[in-house]
Write a protein that holds these residues in place. Structure first.
Motif, PDB file in Angstrom:
ATOM      1  N   PHE A 109       0.872  -1.174   0.000  1.00 29.39           N
ATOM      2  CA  PHE A 109       0.000   0.000   0.000  1.00 29.39           C
ATOM      3  C   PHE A 109       0.907   1.222   0.000  1.00 29.39           C
ATOM      4  N   THR A 110       0.333   2.383  -0.298  1.00 30.68           N
ATOM      5  CA  THR A 110       1.135   3.596  -0.470  1.00 30.68           C
ATOM      6  C   THR A 110       0.734   4.682   0.535  1.00 30.68           C
ATOM      7  N   ASP A 111       1.631   5.657   0.672  1.00 29.63           N
ATOM      8  CA  ASP A 111       1.282   6.860   1.427  1.00 29.63           C
ATOM      9  C   ASP A 111       1.057   7.983   0.419  1.00 29.63           C
ATOM     10  N   ASP A 112       0.879   9.198   0.911  1.00 28.92           N
ATOM     11  CA  ASP A 112       0.561  10.332   0.040  1.00 28.92           C
ATOM     12  C   ASP A 112       1.724  10.750  -0.858  1.00 28.92           C
ATOM     13  N   ASN A 113       2.946  10.332  -0.510  1.00 28.86           N
ATOM     14  CA  ASN A 113       4.128  10.694  -1.294  1.00 28.86           C
ATOM     15  C   ASN A 113       4.612   9.563  -2.193  1.00 28.86           C
ATOM     16  N   MET A 114       3.798   8.561  -2.390  1.00 32.09           N
ATOM     17  CA  MET A 114       4.100   7.386  -3.206  1.00 32.09           C
ATOM     18  C   MET A 114       5.173   6.496  -2.602  1.00 32.09           C
ATOM     19  N   ASN A 115       5.485   6.657  -1.298  1.00 34.15           N
ATOM     20  CA  ASN A 115       6.290   5.644  -0.635  1.00 34.15           C
ATOM     21  C   ASN A 115       5.430   4.395  -0.549  1.00 34.15           C
ATOM     22  N   LEU A 116       6.052   3.250  -0.664  1.00 34.31           N
ATOM     23  CA  LEU A 116       5.318   1.988  -0.634  1.00 34.31           C
ATOM     24  C   LEU A 116       5.664   1.227   0.633  1.00 34.31           C
ATOM     25  N   SER A 152      13.985   0.196   3.266  1.00 34.28           N
ATOM     26  CA  SER A 152      14.426   0.064   4.653  1.00 34.28           C
ATOM     27  C   SER A 152      13.376  -0.771   5.370  1.00 34.28           C
ATOM     28  N   THR A 153      13.750  -1.358   6.498  1.00 31.63           N
ATOM     29  CA  THR A 153      12.828  -2.263   7.181  1.00 31.63           C
ATOM     30  C   THR A 153      12.663  -1.892   8.652  1.00 31.63           C
ATOM     31  N   SER A 154      11.599  -2.399   9.221  1.00 34.46           N
ATOM     32  CA  SER A 154      11.333  -2.175  10.645  1.00 34.46           C
ATOM     33  C   SER A 154      12.309  -2.950  11.524  1.00 34.46           C
ATOM     34  N   LEU A 155      13.053  -3.875  10.946  1.00 33.35           N
ATOM     35  CA  LEU A 155      14.083  -4.573  11.715  1.00 33.35           C
ATOM     36  C   LEU A 155      15.215  -3.618  12.089  1.00 33.35           C
ATOM     37  N   ASP A 156      15.443  -2.623  11.233  1.00 30.71           N
ATOM     38  CA  ASP A 156      16.486  -1.631  11.487  1.00 30.71           C
ATOM     39  C   ASP A 156      15.933  -0.304  12.004  1.00 30.71           C
ATOM     40  N   ASN A 157      14.659  -0.059  11.757  1.00 31.44           N
ATOM     41  CA  ASN A 157      14.020   1.190  12.189  1.00 31.44           C
ATOM     42  C   ASN A 157      12.584   0.873  12.598  1.00 31.44           C
ATOM     43  N   GLU A 158      12.341   0.785  13.886  1.00 29.75           N
ATOM     44  CA  GLU A 158      11.025   0.392  14.406  1.00 29.75           C
ATOM     45  C   GLU A 158       9.913   1.347  13.986  1.00 29.75           C
ATOM     46  N   ASP A 159      10.233   2.592  13.686  1.00 26.09           N
ATOM     47  CA  ASP A 159       9.222   3.569  13.280  1.00 26.09           C
ATOM     48  C   ASP A 159       8.526   3.184  11.974  1.00 26.09           C
ATOM     49  N   ILE A 160       9.188   2.382  11.152  1.00 25.66           N
ATOM     50  CA  ILE A 160       8.612   2.003   9.862  1.00 25.66           C
ATOM     51  C   ILE A 160       7.342   1.180  10.044  1.00 25.66           C
ATOM     52  N   GLU A 176       5.207   1.509  12.461  1.00 26.62           N
ATOM     53  CA  GLU A 176       4.162   2.481  12.838  1.00 26.62           C
ATOM     54  C   GLU A 176       3.718   3.299  11.626  1.00 26.62           C
ATOM     55  N   GLU A 177       4.663   3.681  10.773  1.00 23.40           N
ATOM     56  CA  GLU A 177       4.305   4.376   9.526  1.00 23.40           C
ATOM     57  C   GLU A 177       3.391   3.495   8.680  1.00 23.40           C
ATOM     58  N   ALA A 178       3.766   2.230   8.557  1.00 18.38           N
ATOM     59  CA  ALA A 178       2.961   1.294   7.774  1.00 18.38           C
ATOM     60  C   ALA A 178       1.552   1.190   8.352  1.00 18.38           C
ATOM     61  N   THR A 213       4.042  -8.218  17.217  1.00 14.04           N
ATOM     62  CA  THR A 213       5.243  -8.979  17.568  1.00 14.04           C
ATOM     63  C   THR A 213       5.676  -9.947  16.471  1.00 14.04           C
ATOM     64  N   SER A 214       4.773 -10.244  15.533  1.00 14.55           N
ATOM     65  CA  SER A 214       5.134 -11.221  14.494  1.00 14.55           C
ATOM     66  C   SER A 214       5.221 -10.611  13.096  1.00 14.55           C
ATOM     67  N   LEU A 215       4.998  -9.307  12.981  1.00 12.49           N
ATOM     68  CA  LEU A 215       5.048  -8.664  11.667  1.00 12.49           C
ATOM     69  C   LEU A 215       6.202  -7.676  11.574  1.00 12.49           C
ATOM     70  N   ASN A 216       6.713  -7.533  10.386  1.00 18.88           N
ATOM     71  CA  ASN A 216       7.720  -6.538  10.063  1.00 18.88           C
ATOM     72  C   ASN A 216       7.225  -5.752   8.851  1.00 18.88           C
ATOM     73  N   ALA A 217       7.860  -4.627   8.598  1.00 18.45           N
ATOM     74  CA  ALA A 217       7.450  -3.804   7.460  1.00 18.45           C
ATOM     75  C   ALA A 217       8.659  -3.385   6.644  1.00 18.45           C
ATOM     76  N   ILE A 218       8.400  -3.193   5.366  1.00 16.99           N
ATOM     77  CA  ILE A 218       9.382  -2.670   4.424  1.00 16.99           C
ATOM     78  C   ILE A 218       8.821  -1.363   3.883  1.00 16.99           C
ATOM     79  N   LYS A 219       9.679  -0.363   3.822  1.00 18.58           N
ATOM     80  CA  LYS A 219       9.304   0.919   3.212  1.00 18.58           C
ATOM     81  C   LYS A 219      10.200   1.131   2.001  1.00 18.58           C
ATOM     82  N   ILE A 220       9.579   1.405   0.870  1.00 20.50           N
ATOM     83  CA  ILE A 220      10.326   1.695  -0.354  1.00 20.50           C
ATOM     84  C   ILE A 220      10.144   3.171  -0.680  1.00 20.50           C
ATOM     85  N   GLN A 221      11.259   3.883  -0.767  1.00 20.83           N
ATOM     86  CA  GLN A 221      11.232   5.282  -1.171  1.00 20.83           C
ATOM     87  C   GLN A 221      11.634   5.337  -2.642  1.00 20.83           C
TER      88      GLN A 221
END
Length: 163
Positions: free
Chosen positions: A42-49, A92-100, A102-104, A119-127
């Protein structure tokens, strides 16, 4: 698609297409070996995925090399008739940056899934750094429109053989 779009028009076509679809193929590399993973995004308003996942080798690959490509496309009719978007960018991933994570959650169409499984999910953010848009459904014209740094360029495929 012989007419070059303005930056804002192309962005809108890309956004609409990405919103219309939910699934894609995430290409990564690890130790110089390419891999492709089916994902939902899914995307945000700036087309980050954003991609939410329980894990997998893609997280190790991103840690090794953050350069990724997400391919989202229509059904493949034939080699001339397809519509799609290739998003090249840095992941970048939530494994290295927990804020990702929350952004997701903030942009997720189903935030309760993240809330119930933190506790069982991680997220990837693509800029995105470069986005390639192709729409050859109507006339088979495979000219690509490329959005990079708010600038649009076009690339014709020329003679294409079946691949």
């Amino acid at each position: 698609m012989n007419n070059k779009m303005e930056s804002q028009e192309l962005k809108q076509h890309i956004k609409d297409f990405l919103i219309e679809h939910k699934q894609g193929s995430l290409a990564t590399t690890i130790n110089n070996i390419p891999r492709s993973s089916p994902v939902q995004y899914f995307t945000d308003d700036n087309m980050n995925l954003y991609i939410v996942s329980a894990g997998g080798e893609k997280f190790n690959a991103i840690k090794d090399n953050p350069n990724v490509c997400l391919l989202v496309n229509s059904d493949y009719i034939d080699y001339k008739k397809i519509k799609g978007v290739q998003v090249f960018g840095k992941a970048s991933t939530s494994l290295d940056n927990e804020d990702i994570l929350e952004e997701a959650r903030r942009y997720s169409p189903e935030p309760y899934i993240i809330d119930n499984n933190k506790t069982s999910l991680n997220a990837i953010k693509i800029q995105p750094e470069e986005i390639v848009y192709l729409d050859s459904l109507r006339d088979g014209d495979r000219t690509k429109q490329i959005l990079k740094n708010n600038t649009v360029t076009m690339k014709a495929d020329g003679n294409i053989g079946i691949h």
